[in-house]
Design a protein around this motif. Structure first.
Motif, PDB file in Angstrom:
ATOM      1  N   GLN A  32       0.841  -1.190   0.000  1.00 39.27           N
ATOM      2  CA  GLN A  32       0.000   0.000   0.000  1.00 39.27           C
ATOM      3  C   GLN A  32       0.874   1.235   0.000  1.00 39.27           C
ATOM      4  OE1 GLN A  32      -2.810  -0.044   3.188  1.00 39.27           O
ATOM      5  NE2 GLN A  32      -4.017  -1.691   2.310  1.00 39.27           N
ATOM      6  N   SER A  66       1.953   4.794   1.159  1.00 40.33           N
ATOM      7  CA  SER A  66       1.818   5.574   2.382  1.00 40.33           C
ATOM      8  C   SER A  66       1.865   7.047   2.053  1.00 40.33           C
ATOM      9  CB  SER A  66       2.944   5.213   3.365  1.00 40.33           C
ATOM     10  OG  SER A  66       4.199   5.484   2.782  1.00 40.33           O
ATOM     11  N   THR A 117       1.351   2.670   7.288  1.00 41.25           N
ATOM     12  CA  THR A 117       0.529   1.625   6.682  1.00 41.25           C
ATOM     13  C   THR A 117       0.625   0.335   7.451  1.00 41.25           C
ATOM     14  OG1 THR A 117       2.351   1.019   5.241  1.00 41.25           O
ATOM     15  CG2 THR A 117       0.779   2.624   4.386  1.00 41.25           C
ATOM     16  N   ALA A 124      -4.746  -7.540   9.103  1.00 39.42           N
ATOM     17  CA  ALA A 124      -5.931  -7.181   8.319  1.00 39.42           C
ATOM     18  C   ALA A 124      -7.027  -8.185   8.638  1.00 39.42           C
ATOM     19  CB  ALA A 124      -5.626  -7.199   6.822  1.00 39.42           C
ATOM     20  N   SER A 172     -10.697  -8.757   4.136  1.00 40.63           N
ATOM     21  CA  SER A 172     -10.409  -7.391   3.709  1.00 40.63           C
ATOM     22  C   SER A 172      -8.905  -7.192   3.627  1.00 40.63           C
ATOM     23  CB  SER A 172     -11.031  -6.385   4.679  1.00 40.63           C
ATOM     24  OG  SER A 172     -10.574  -5.073   4.427  1.00 40.63           O
ATOM     25  N   SER A 173      -8.479  -6.259   2.786  1.00 41.13           N
ATOM     26  CA  SER A 173      -7.063  -5.920   2.701  1.00 41.13           C
ATOM     27  C   SER A 173      -6.739  -4.651   3.482  1.00 41.13           C
ATOM     28  CB  SER A 173      -6.662  -5.729   1.228  1.00 41.13           C
ATOM     29  OG  SER A 173      -7.415  -4.675   0.645  1.00 41.13           O
ATOM     30  N   LYS A 174      -7.749  -4.069   4.108  1.00 34.47           N
ATOM     31  CA  LYS A 174      -7.529  -2.839   4.869  1.00 34.47           C
ATOM     32  C   LYS A 174      -6.826  -3.164   6.180  1.00 34.47           C
ATOM     33  CE  LYS A 174      -9.861   1.210   6.764  1.00 34.47           C
ATOM     34  NZ  LYS A 174     -11.166   1.894   6.988  1.00 34.47           N
ATOM     35  N   PRO A 175      -5.689  -2.515   6.468  1.00 36.31           N
ATOM     36  CA  PRO A 175      -4.939  -2.820   7.690  1.00 36.31           C
ATOM     37  C   PRO A 175      -5.749  -2.537   8.954  1.00 36.31           C
ATOM     38  CG  PRO A 175      -3.601  -1.544   6.165  1.00 36.31           C
ATOM     39  CD  PRO A 175      -5.003  -1.518   5.628  1.00 36.31           C
TER      40      PRO A 175
END
Length: 275
Positions: free
Chosen positions: A170, A172, A178, A189, A193-196
């Motif tokens: 991702q 930054s 990130t 995560a 989902s790939s969102k941290p």
């Protein structure tokens, strides 16, 4: 005193000694011992931070196996008054040296037990035991027959499952991070989902299973689907040039166990925040 019997043999036994040691140096000494205790379990059960123990449910075993493995279902662990237990599940690790190195790191870092599958895994042989530097004999090691079933049943007892998996890079922005903290490239995560997930501390919140996959192929999809969270290590450089896009499984296990066992830092409020 120890109930050991010894036998002195001549040079005519050298070939037999070589076979007994699988061709490795023995210097004329061979000790025949029972296998490493590896109780078969079907699930992890309730754990108690205050009383400092976690439980397992034993699977069926023969009388001979029970003599080696015992019938213990409650295991102590050091909670230090703040954390739940961490169990490392190593799936499909086929190199005995890697398996032993994982045990060595897990024991040193404070992991409370190791689980490996009965099939499609390197044996806990003398090679693995040597690579563990004795740690494999000092940490509980369990065997499971049906890995996905083991994970599902353990999850119903409150254990949260973390899958070691590749984390998408991702971008930054200045002044932002990130990763889970500003000092690490290890990222959490949600499984879907790939969102941290930031400021995440697994063992401070729940009993935890960390899954590591096989060399090369990683975790099977049937096991990834059991995970509540993913955890991965971001590369510190552009890896495309050399084609090195991952770490050795034993090295990755060390880094991830260290991160999962980190104690949350309690931030003191400034004078301005008190009013």
């Amino acid at each position: 005193m120890l109930g050991l019997s010894t036998r002195n043999v001549g040079d005519e036994w050298l070939r037999i000694l070589d076979r007994a040691s699988s061709g490795r140096p023995h210097n004329g000494f061979i000790l025949e011992a029972s296998p490493l205790p590896r109780p078969p379990i079907t699930q992890l059960g309730p754990s108690h931070m205050e009383k400092r123990f976690f439980t397992v449910k034993l699977d069926k075993q023969s009388k001979e196996d029970a003599l080696v493995n015992g019938d213990q279902e409650q295991y102590p662990y050091n909670s230090d008054g703040w954390r739940h237990p961490l169990v490392l599940y190593a799936d499909g690790v086929l190199d005995e040296g890697n398996l032993g190195a994982i045990a060595r790191s897990a024991y040193f870092l404070g992991v409370d037990a190791i689980v490996t599958p009965i099939r499609q895994s390197a044996p806990w042989s003398h090679i693995a035991l040597k690579a563990s530097a004795g740690a494999a004999e000092a940490i509980p090691i369990f065997a499971v027959n049906q890995a996905a079933d083991f994970l599902a049943k353990s999850a119903r007892e409150g254990w949260k499952i973390y899958a070691s998996d590749a984390i998408a890079p991702q971008k930054s922005t200045p002044g932002s991070s990130t990763s889970s903290t500003s000092e690490t490239n290890i990222v959490y995560a949600h499984a879907k989902s790939s969102k941290p997930v930031l400021d995440h501390h697994p063992v401070a919140s729940h009993p935890t299973i960390l899954m590591m996959g096989a060399e090369g192929s990683g975790l099977r999809n049937t096991l990834l689907n059991q995970a509540h969270y993913k955890i991965g290590i971001r590369a510190g450089r552009n890896v495309a040039a050399a084609g090195v896009d991952s770490l050795n499984v034993s090295v990755a296990a060390s880094l991830l166990c260290f991160e999962v066992l980190k104690k949350p830092v309690v931030k003191e409020k400034s004078a301005d925040q008190l009013f």
